[in-house]
Design a protein around this motif. Structure first.
Motif, PDB file in Angstrom:
ATOM      1  N   ILE A 181     -28.048 -14.528  11.088  1.00 52.30           N
ATOM      2  CA  ILE A 181     -29.304 -15.154  10.682  1.00 52.30           C
ATOM      3  C   ILE A 181     -30.305 -14.055  10.301  1.00 52.30           C
ATOM      4  O   ILE A 181     -30.473 -13.093  11.054  1.00 52.30           O
ATOM      5  N   LEU A 227     -34.677 -19.294   3.389  1.00 53.14           N
ATOM      6  CA  LEU A 227     -34.026 -19.270   4.698  1.00 53.14           C
ATOM      7  C   LEU A 227     -35.068 -19.242   5.821  1.00 53.14           C
ATOM      8  O   LEU A 227     -34.999 -18.446   6.741  1.00 53.14           O
ATOM      9  N   GLY A 281     -30.203 -19.848   9.447  1.00 50.45           N
ATOM     10  CA  GLY A 281     -28.953 -19.834   8.715  1.00 50.45           C
ATOM     11  C   GLY A 281     -28.655 -21.238   8.246  1.00 50.45           C
ATOM     12  O   GLY A 281     -28.885 -22.208   8.977  1.00 50.45           O
ATOM     13  N   GLY A 313     -29.116 -16.212   6.775  1.00 52.60           N
ATOM     14  CA  GLY A 313     -27.931 -16.178   5.950  1.00 52.60           C
ATOM     15  C   GLY A 313     -27.439 -17.582   5.649  1.00 52.60           C
ATOM     16  O   GLY A 313     -28.124 -18.568   5.900  1.00 52.60           O
ATOM     17  N   ARG A 314     -26.217 -17.646   5.140  1.00 47.63           N
ATOM     18  CA  ARG A 314     -25.583 -18.923   4.787  1.00 47.63           C
ATOM     19  C   ARG A 314     -24.192 -18.970   5.413  1.00 47.63           C
ATOM     20  O   ARG A 314     -23.188 -18.952   4.716  1.00 47.63           O
TER      21      ARG A 314
END
Length: 261
Positions: free
Chosen positions: A229, A150, A167, A231-232
């Motif tokens: 952020i 990431l 993200g 993250g996904r």
């Protein structure tokens, strides 16, 4: 959030249609060139039936605007199969451009250029006649996005000049992998909105969501949800906090190669 940079424009158009007295205003405006954009480096002449590399996609790459509508083909001849029709403008209304990879001079004297294509399926290339493209522009930058760590990293001449946590797409709507390039530089009208303070349009397209306006283009942009952020959280776009994306806006020019892995 729908990731295509054309989505917000479509929503704005609907709102304006229902309110005729409102003044038309695009949710984006084209950003000025980054300071790191440079003019074309000298190319050695090539002979008949010879080819020449234009971009290594690491420390020196070249891109060009599309100056006339043209079919990209799967071989450097006019009778070769069509791959994609290129036009003057992107779905967001900015000038269309392509990352150029090689050029080849044919026995009949014509010159063709192998380019990366903004299309689905991703990672396609095609040949276009040299006369359909403008002057070659040089970039010495390269962006790498790692979906596992990431983290995004910008290199200039092979040296790291910027890094940030990002993200990316959730498992059901993943950020596509492969080799792409910066297709657009855009300033959102609302810096506190979904796209934050800056947005880059890329040549990548979502492999899952195909019915968005613009066909599901993938962008890299700021955010009004920095807590997500790293993250996904996205539908495929790459989100960056507003501070780092504003820094990147001054460092990453059009045509910068992008590798997502």
């Amino acid at each position: 959030m729908k990731c295509s940079l054309a989505t917000l424009a479509a929503a704005a158009a609907v709102a304006l249609a229902s309110a005729p007295s409102a003044q038309a205003r695009s949710p984006f405006r084209p950003a000025p060139p980054a300071a790191t954009t440079s003019s074309s480096a000298r190319l050695a002449p090539i002979g008949v039936n010879q080819s020449q590399q234009l971009s290594d996609e690491r420390v020196l790459s070249r891109w060009a605007y599309v100056e006339e509508p043209v079919w990209a083909r799967n071989a450097p001849v006019k009778t070769a199969r069509h791959v994609k029709r290129l036009s003057y403008y992107t779905p967001d209304g900015t000038d269309e451009l392509v990352l150029t990879l090689r050029r080849r001079r044919m026995r009949n004297g014509s010159e063709w250029v192998l380019v990366r294509l903004p299309m689905r399926p991703n990672n396609r290339t095609g040949w276009v006649p040299r006369e359909a493209l403008g002057a070659f522009n040089v970039v010495t930058t390269k962006l790498r996005i790692n979906r596992h760590s990431l983290r995004a990293t910008l290199f200039r001449r092979g040296h790291v000049v910027w890094q940030a946590r990002v993200g990316v797409g959730k498992s059901s709507t993943p950020t596509p992998t492969g080799n792409f390039y910066v297709r657009e530089r855009l300033v959102p009208a609302n810096p506190r909105g979904l796209y934050g303070t800056f947005a880059f349009g890329t040549s990548a397209y979502s492999d899952v969501l195909t019915d968005w306006p613009g066909g599901g283009m993938v962008g890299m942009h700021g955010t009004n949800e920095p807590n997500l952020i790293p993250g996904r959280p996205s539908h495929g776009c790459v989100r960056v906090r507003n501070g780092p994306i504003s820094q990147l806006s001054r460092l990453m020019p059009l045509g910068t190669p992008i590798t997502i892995g």
